[in-house]
Design a protein around this motif. Structure first.
Motif, PDB file in Angstrom:
ATOM      1  N   ASP A 501       0.812  -1.216   0.000  1.00  0.00           N
ATOM      2  CA  ASP A 501       0.000   0.000   0.000  1.00  0.00           C
ATOM      3  C   ASP A 501       0.849   1.270   0.000  1.00  0.00           C
ATOM      4  N   SER A 502       2.158   1.105  -0.108  1.00  0.00           N
ATOM      5  CA  SER A 502       3.033   2.272   0.008  1.00  0.00           C
ATOM      6  C   SER A 502       4.192   2.176  -0.975  1.00  0.00           C
ATOM      7  N   GLU A 503       4.561   3.312  -1.566  1.00  0.00           N
ATOM      8  CA  GLU A 503       5.737   3.370  -2.434  1.00  0.00           C
ATOM      9  C   GLU A 503       7.024   3.213  -1.640  1.00  0.00           C
ATOM     10  N   GLN A 504       6.930   3.318  -0.323  1.00  0.00           N
ATOM     11  CA  GLN A 504       8.101   3.199   0.550  1.00  0.00           C
ATOM     12  C   GLN A 504       8.315   1.775   1.042  1.00  0.00           C
ATOM     13  N   VAL A 505       7.494   0.849   0.558  1.00  0.00           N
ATOM     14  CA  VAL A 505       7.564  -0.528   1.059  1.00  0.00           C
ATOM     15  C   VAL A 505       7.746  -1.490  -0.113  1.00  0.00           C
ATOM     16  N   LEU A 506       8.711  -2.404   0.045  1.00  0.00           N
ATOM     17  CA  LEU A 506       8.905  -3.480  -0.915  1.00  0.00           C
ATOM     18  C   LEU A 506       8.625  -4.810  -0.238  1.00  0.00           C
ATOM     19  N   ALA A 507       7.944  -5.688  -0.956  1.00  0.00           N
ATOM     20  CA  ALA A 507       7.689  -7.027  -0.439  1.00  0.00           C
ATOM     21  C   ALA A 507       7.839  -8.025  -1.579  1.00  0.00           C
ATOM     22  N   PHE A 508       8.473  -9.142  -1.275  1.00  0.00           N
ATOM     23  CA  PHE A 508       8.568 -10.210  -2.269  1.00  0.00           C
ATOM     24  C   PHE A 508       8.492 -11.563  -1.574  1.00  0.00           C
ATOM     25  N   ARG A 509       8.097 -12.567  -2.353  1.00  0.00           N
ATOM     26  CA  ARG A 509       7.943 -13.923  -1.826  1.00  0.00           C
ATOM     27  C   ARG A 509       8.871 -14.862  -2.581  1.00  0.00           C
ATOM     28  N   ARG A 510       9.562 -15.726  -1.832  1.00  0.00           N
ATOM     29  CA  ARG A 510      10.324 -16.811  -2.440  1.00  0.00           C
ATOM     30  C   ARG A 510       9.409 -18.018  -2.617  1.00  0.00           C
ATOM     31  N   PRO A 511       9.727 -18.943  -3.517  1.00  0.00           N
ATOM     32  CA  PRO A 511       8.846 -20.089  -3.778  1.00  0.00           C
ATOM     33  C   PRO A 511       8.520 -20.927  -2.545  1.00  0.00           C
ATOM     34  N   SER A 512       9.368 -20.882  -1.540  1.00  0.00           N
ATOM     35  CA  SER A 512       9.132 -21.662  -0.321  1.00  0.00           C
ATOM     36  C   SER A 512       8.049 -21.057   0.569  1.00  0.00           C
ATOM     37  N   VAL A 515       8.487 -14.680   2.913  1.00  0.00           N
ATOM     38  CA  VAL A 515       8.163 -13.319   2.477  1.00  0.00           C
ATOM     39  C   VAL A 515       9.098 -12.322   3.146  1.00  0.00           C
ATOM     40  N   ASN A 516       9.659 -11.441   2.349  1.00  0.00           N
ATOM     41  CA  ASN A 516      10.480 -10.343   2.846  1.00  0.00           C
ATOM     42  C   ASN A 516       9.690  -9.045   2.698  1.00  0.00           C
ATOM     43  N   GLU A 526       1.610  -2.108   8.603  1.00  0.00           N
ATOM     44  CA  GLU A 526       1.060  -3.424   8.908  1.00  0.00           C
ATOM     45  C   GLU A 526       1.824  -4.498   8.126  1.00  0.00           C
ATOM     46  N   LEU A 527       2.044  -5.621   8.786  1.00  0.00           N
ATOM     47  CA  LEU A 527       2.687  -6.742   8.118  1.00  0.00           C
ATOM     48  C   LEU A 527       1.635  -7.683   7.557  1.00  0.00           C
ATOM     49  N   PRO A 528       1.939  -8.363   6.450  1.00  0.00           N
ATOM     50  CA  PRO A 528       0.994  -9.349   5.935  1.00  0.00           C
ATOM     51  C   PRO A 528       0.903 -10.545   6.875  1.00  0.00           C
ATOM     52  N   ALA A 529      -0.058 -11.396   6.628  1.00  0.00           N
ATOM     53  CA  ALA A 529      -0.224 -12.586   7.459  1.00  0.00           C
ATOM     54  C   ALA A 529       0.989 -13.497   7.321  1.00  0.00           C
ATOM     55  N   GLY A 530       1.295 -14.191   8.390  1.00  0.00           N
ATOM     56  CA  GLY A 530       2.418 -15.120   8.366  1.00  0.00           C
ATOM     57  C   GLY A 530       3.120 -15.137   9.705  1.00  0.00           C
ATOM     58  N   GLN A 531       3.941 -16.144   9.897  1.00  0.00           N
ATOM     59  CA  GLN A 531       4.706 -16.276  11.128  1.00  0.00           C
ATOM     60  C   GLN A 531       5.987 -15.459  11.020  1.00  0.00           C
ATOM     61  N   GLN A 553       7.075 -16.317   7.330  1.00  0.00           N
ATOM     62  CA  GLN A 553       6.811 -17.592   6.663  1.00  0.00           C
ATOM     63  C   GLN A 553       5.311 -17.748   6.514  1.00  0.00           C
ATOM     64  N   GLN A 554       4.854 -17.912   5.271  1.00  0.00           N
ATOM     65  CA  GLN A 554       3.418 -18.054   5.014  1.00  0.00           C
ATOM     66  C   GLN A 554       3.071 -19.492   4.669  1.00  0.00           C
TER      67      GLN A 554
END
Length: 554
Positions: A501-512, A515-516, A526-531, A553-554
């Motif tokens: 939701d922000s240009e100041q935030v990057l998020a990516f997911r690895r196949p496993s 999530v970073n 706010e952080l996305p769902a996950g441990q 970890q999702q």
């Protein structure tokens, strides 16, 4: 197999160990001093292997440890197949190699093929033999310009400042793209080719797992004996494979020759190119027929900025897919201002953080310009971002302590040739090469029994290994936790960018499902769902502050 051979066998035979390895760069003269001569040595490195194992690195890259007069911090090599007696012996090297391998840590060594030292036996022979001799043909000698050859062949400038040609007693001139104590080798000479093949076999036979190739884009030269362009013309020539000095197409022929030697071993020896080239030229260095991997310095020169980071990562993953190699990620090394200091300096329009950091260093590093806390917070966030990416991560000694640049070194104690060759213009790279603080007290903060060869600041007492080791929130323990968790990320070398939701935030997911999330701003998110696996800063009511990175970890 002899006892020595048993000792030197690499810890594992996986030929792909390097693809997602964490590699720790050691600048030997500033890591640990085992004998009290103020210079770091091989015994000092051996004594710290338990530290490296606990840190969790996969490999150590050793900057030059060869006999040298230190005209360029060891990159002026007197003998490519020996150890500088000031820092050890071949027996010490064998012991260090064996202890590293017993700890499951691979060993990469620096090789410097563009030039030798002017104290190398070949260069001494070239001076003694005179013009037109086979000995002189191993280097780039030529007559000068002017009526009597009294002027240099061209007005080219050395990388370290001053002219790139040096005259010898009989009137000829030799090329040195770097310091005058570093004459360039002539890679058109078959003897040069064979000598380096012998060098690679020498070290591989002693258990070395890979090689970092210094100035990999500079070996092949154009016609240095004909008419040369001026410095102004040289700077305007495109670096498209035909430049007289840099990134010529035929340099890849050299690396294909080397690859045949690397593949003689099981597993094949690895190599990584230090090649400052245009992005579209990098895949050739990383091809499996050549060196196999090439440094990507793009993050190292970027601002702490979400758009820049995303663009750099996207482009470099595309390049690694093109070459069939894995990418490399670097935030600091022995040539640049440490990234906590780069990130703690004000943004200057039109300049990279490295340029800003360089100018700050040249100005003497006034404390008023550096926000140490902000720089460290950004560095911790950038490190977790880097370590979540597919590919190799190259760490520079001391960054795991969150060390800032040491800017206030007295002129009388500086060592870098760029300082001496550019008086009043460039103070050089000594600030990132100051010996490490292992303890919070003592004459060299635990670096060795005596003093350190470069002066250490008093603030080293607050960031020493002994203090950080016991602090769960320290940068050292963040690195340890990150490298432990990173081992779970082995697998497909790809990422999926996620919407935020922000240009100041990057998020990516690895196949496993890893999530970073990196917050480049200064507002909590706010952080996305996950441990939650790890975060570079403590969460605030379950939210990620800025600047900071979290792994989920999702």
């Amino acid at each position: 197999m002899s006892t020595l051979e048993n000792l030197l066998v690499p810890a594992a035979d996986d030929p792909n160990w390097w693809r997602q390895a964490t590699v720790y760069q050691i600048y030997p003269r500033s890591f640990a001093d085992g004998d009290g001569n103020s210079i770091g040595d091989l015994k000092g490195i051996t004594s710290r292997v338990p530290y490296l194992k606990k840190l969790g690195v996969d490999a150590v890259w050793l900057s030059p440890f060869y006999p040298s007069q230190l005209a360029d911090g060891g990159y002026d090599v007197d003998d490519f197949r020996n150890v500088d007696p000031k820092i050890g012996s071949l027996e010490d090297f064998d012991e260090m190699s064996g202890v590293l391998h017993e700890a499951g840590i691979k060993l990469i060594v620096d090789v410097v093929p563009n030039h030798s030292s002017d104290q190398h036996v070949w260069f001494k022979a070239a001076l003694a033999a005179g013009p037109g001799s086979p000995e002189r043909d191993r280097y780039i000698f030529r007559d000068g310009s002017g009526e009597q050859g009294e002027l240099p062949p061209s007005d080219w400038e050395s990388i370290f400042g001053g002219p790139a040609w040096e005259q010898v007693g009989d009137g000829q001139w030799y090329l040195h793209i770097f310091a005058k104590e570093q004459p360039d080798l002539n890679w058109r000479n078959p003897e040069v080719h064979q000598d380096f093949l012998d060098t690679f076999r020498f070290w591989a036979d002693r258990g070395v797992d890979g090689f970092r190739i210094d100035v990999a884009h500079g070996l092949a030269k154009g016609d240095m004996w004909g008419e040369l362009p001026s410095e102004a013309e040289l700077q305007k020539l495109p670096k498209d494979g035909t430049h007289p000095i840099w990134d010529r197409d035929e340099v890849q022929e050299i690396y294909r020759e080397w690859r045949t030697v690397f593949n003689e071993y099981t597993p094949p020896r690895t190599a990584v190119a230090e090649a400052w080239v245009e992005r579209d030229r990098r895949p050739a260095y990383a091809s499996p027929e050549g060196l196999g991997q090439a440094f990507n310095f793009d993050l190292l020169t970027a601002h702490f900025d979400a758009d820049e980071f995303k663009k750099i990562v996207t482009e470099n993953l595309e390049l690694s897919a093109e070459s069939g190699s894995s990418s490399t990620w670097v935030l600091s090394n022995h040539d640049v201002v440490r990234h906590p200091s780069r990130y703690g300096l004000p943004f200057v329009e039109g300049k990279t953080n490295e340029k800003v950091g360089h100018e700050w260093l040249l100005a003497g590093g006034p404390e008023s310009q550096l926000d140490r806390a902000l720089g460290l917070a950004r560095a911790r966030a950038a490190t977790l971002f880097e370590l979540a990416l597919p590919g190799s991560a190259y760490l520079y000694q001391g960054e795991e302590l969150g060390l800032h640049e040491v800017a206030d070194i007295p002129d009388s104690q500086r060592q870098d040739p760029t300082f001496f060759n550019s008086p009043g213009v460039n103070v050089g790279r000594d600030g990132c090469r100051v010996p490490l603080p292992w303890k919070s007290h003592g004459s060299s903060y635990g670096f060795g029994p005596g003093t350190a060869h470069l002066p250490q600041p008093t603030w080293f007492a607050d960031v020493a290994v002994s203090l950080q080791d016991a602090d769960p929130s320290s940068t050292l323990n963040l690195y340890r936790a990150a490298l432990t968790a990173r081992r779970k990320l082995q697998g497909a070398e790809e990422i999926e960018w996620l919407e935020t939701d922000s240009e100041q935030v990057l998020a990516f997911r690895r196949p496993s499902g890893w999530v970073n999330v990196t917050n480049f701003g200064d507002q909590t998110i706010e952080l996305p769902a996950g441990q939650l696996v790890l975060a570079s800063a403590e969460l605030v009511d379950g939210q990620l502050p800025g600047p900071a990175t979290a792994w989920l970890q999702q």
